[in-house]
Design a protein around this motif. Structure first.
Motif, mmCIF file in Angstrom:
data_model
loop_
_atom_site.group_PDB
_atom_site.id
_atom_site.type_symbol
_atom_site.label_atom_id
_atom_site.label_comp_id
_atom_site.label_asym_id
_atom_site.label_seq_id
_atom_site.Cartn_x
_atom_site.Cartn_y
_atom_site.Cartn_z
ATOM 1 N N UNK A 116 48.282 100.399 35.514
ATOM 2 C CA UNK A 116 49.183 100.798 35.094
ATOM 3 C C UNK A 116 50.132 100.320 35.860
ATOM 4 N N UNK A 117 50.431 99.833 37.060
ATOM 5 C CA UNK A 117 51.575 99.392 37.931
ATOM 6 C C UNK A 117 52.024 98.018 36.947
ATOM 7 N N UNK A 118 50.455 97.331 37.313
ATOM 8 C CA UNK A 118 50.834 95.534 36.624
ATOM 9 C C UNK A 118 51.331 95.634 34.446
ATOM 10 N N UNK A 119 51.406 96.879 33.937
ATOM 11 C CA UNK A 119 51.697 97.202 32.870
ATOM 12 C C UNK A 119 53.265 97.644 32.867
ATOM 13 N N UNK A 120 53.373 98.022 33.863
ATOM 14 C CA UNK A 120 55.365 98.443 34.613
ATOM 15 C C UNK A 120 55.277 97.744 34.865
ATOM 16 N N UNK A 121 54.894 96.592 36.155
ATOM 17 C CA UNK A 121 55.607 95.102 36.593
ATOM 18 C C UNK A 121 56.361 94.279 35.465
ATOM 19 N N UNK A 134 61.774 101.120 46.403
ATOM 20 C CA UNK A 134 61.270 102.015 46.221
ATOM 21 C C UNK A 134 60.129 101.809 45.193
ATOM 22 N N UNK A 135 60.555 101.495 44.020
ATOM 23 C CA UNK A 135 60.051 101.199 42.565
ATOM 24 C C UNK A 135 58.802 99.681 42.874
ATOM 25 N N UNK A 136 59.388 99.002 43.820
ATOM 26 C CA UNK A 136 58.543 97.480 44.444
ATOM 27 C C UNK A 136 57.605 97.720 45.551
ATOM 28 N N UNK A 137 57.659 98.528 45.604
ATOM 29 C CA UNK A 137 56.965 99.627 46.625
ATOM 30 C C UNK A 137 55.633 100.166 46.510
ATOM 31 N N UNK A 138 55.791 101.370 45.540
ATOM 32 C CA UNK A 138 54.676 101.440 44.933
ATOM 33 C C UNK A 138 53.819 101.071 44.156
ATOM 34 N N UNK A 139 54.649 99.678 43.433
ATOM 35 C CA UNK A 139 53.548 98.980 42.202
ATOM 36 C C UNK A 139 53.155 98.111 42.932
ATOM 37 N N UNK A 248 55.110 106.331 37.414
ATOM 38 C CA UNK A 248 55.116 106.418 36.399
ATOM 39 C C UNK A 248 55.388 107.870 36.263
ATOM 40 N N UNK A 249 56.344 108.579 37.678
ATOM 41 C CA UNK A 249 56.571 109.919 38.463
ATOM 42 C C UNK A 249 55.843 111.139 37.396
ATOM 43 N N UNK A 250 54.806 111.031 37.901
ATOM 44 C CA UNK A 250 54.156 111.712 37.644
ATOM 45 C C UNK A 250 53.513 112.767 38.572
ATOM 46 N N UNK A 251 54.031 114.139 38.612
ATOM 47 C CA UNK A 251 53.764 114.223 40.168
ATOM 48 C C UNK A 251 51.418 115.317 40.110
ATOM 49 N N UNK A 252 51.050 115.252 38.355
ATOM 50 C CA UNK A 252 49.684 115.482 38.215
ATOM 51 C C UNK A 252 48.973 113.846 39.752
ATOM 52 N N UNK A 253 49.172 113.196 38.997
ATOM 53 C CA UNK A 253 48.340 112.075 39.541
ATOM 54 C C UNK A 253 49.081 112.108 41.453
#
Length: 331
Positions: A116-121, A134-139, A248-253
């Protein structure tokens, strides 16, 4: 208020209900009497979250460029294949082989979170421009933790299954190699955070170092100590899933990953204390070779006398107190 806005509100309520089910299910797993029911409650929460997400994607498609069949085909095939394999393996596995199955599930979870992170990056790199810190840190954290979990869990499962030697396998260079790989990932992450721009080459270096780190961390650990490592990797999986939720901004995950990560970390600490190990030694792969020496030094503690089932029944009938001592090390 548009239909899409109404659906988004309802979906977020459904996500919240699913998260509540996760918490209730986890709390019920605290007792053997309610653990089965807790597992079902958690599964129901995950079903609610998946269905709600599918509805949201469908409504967004129909409200935008229209329905696209290809993504839904991929989703359905993934659910059928992944769900089918999961159901078959869970029903067919022997209880004595459950630890290695859990380890495989850890690998799947960590690998999926990293993808998921690789695809978003890649998406951010193709878009160009600066990336928020913040995006960089999470990815980056998602890729590192998920990749370590993926390879480490595969090695752990192979050791328990007998496909890899259960004894500690010393990596040439030992802990220096592991520390060097950790330094590469940290320095690469700091570079990305400092520049604030996507760099696929640096990210590939971080990915490779994390994948190798998972192998070098797990190989030196003996098979008898593997249950502690699986618990640690389970915590890593939850953390990686939580990072994917931020990506991906998903609170459930985020909620589900935080629950798994926290409970796995607590269990790891309890198991490490029970085995007289330190969590730091677990993380750097510094234990696993001392079991044989300890057992030889202690020696047998008494005589062993075999009796039949009838004799056991008679003794139990007249006994006032019974102590059951289970085997140690089977997780």
């Amino acid at each position: 208020m548009t239909t899409l806005e109404i659906v988004e509100i309802l979906v977020r309520i459904a996500w919240l209900a699913g998260a509540v089910a996760f918490v209730i299910g986890l709390s019920r797993m605290n007792s053997p009497a309610t653990a089965r029911n807790g597992n079902l409650v958690s599964a129901a929460g995950m079903t609610i979250a998946i269905v709600a997400t599918a509805v949201l994607i469908l409504v967004r498609q129909t409200s935008g460029d229209g329905f696209a069949a290809a993504p839904w085909l991929i989703i359905v095939v993934g659910i059928v294949v992944g769900g089918g394999l999961g159901l078959y393996t869970a029903r067919a596995v022997k209880m004595t082989a459950m630890p290695q199955l859990v380890s495989l599930f850890n690998a799947v979870g960590g690998g999926a979170a990293a993808l998921i992170a690789i695809d978003d990056y890649i998406r951010l790199a193709n878009a160009g421009g600066a990336v928020r810190i913040d995006e960089h840190v999470f990815i980056v954290l998602d890729i590192i933790i998920g990749s370590i979990t993926f390879t480490g869990s595969i090695i752990a499962s192979g050791k328990l299954q007998g496909l890899i030697a259960g004894k500690p396998i010393i990596v040439p260079g030992g802990q220096l190699v592991t520390l060097a790989l950790a330094a590469v990932t940290v320095l690469g992450a700091v570079y990305l955070f400092a520049t604030g721009t996507p760099n696929l080459a640096i990210m590939l270096v971080i990915l490779a170092a994390a994948l190798i780190f998972g192998v070098t961390m797990t190989l030196p650990i003996g098979g008898a100590d593997m249950p502690v490592v699986i618990s640690l990797l389970n915590s890593f999986t939850g953390t990686a899933v939580a990072m994917a939720g931020f990506v991906i901004n998903n609170p459930v995950l985020i909620i589900a990953g935080a629950l798994v990560g926290a409970s796995g970390a607590i269990l790891t600490k309890l198991m490490a204390d029970a085995m007289n190990r330190s969590v730091m030694n677990i993380m750097i792969g510094g234990f696993g070779g001392g079991d044989g020496a300890a057992g030889a030094e202690a020696g047998p503690g008494g005589s062993v006398r075999s009796i039949g089932a009838d004799d056991v029944a008679i003794q139990l009938a007249y006994a006032q107190h019974v102590i059951v001592v289970p085997g140690y090390g089977l997780a």
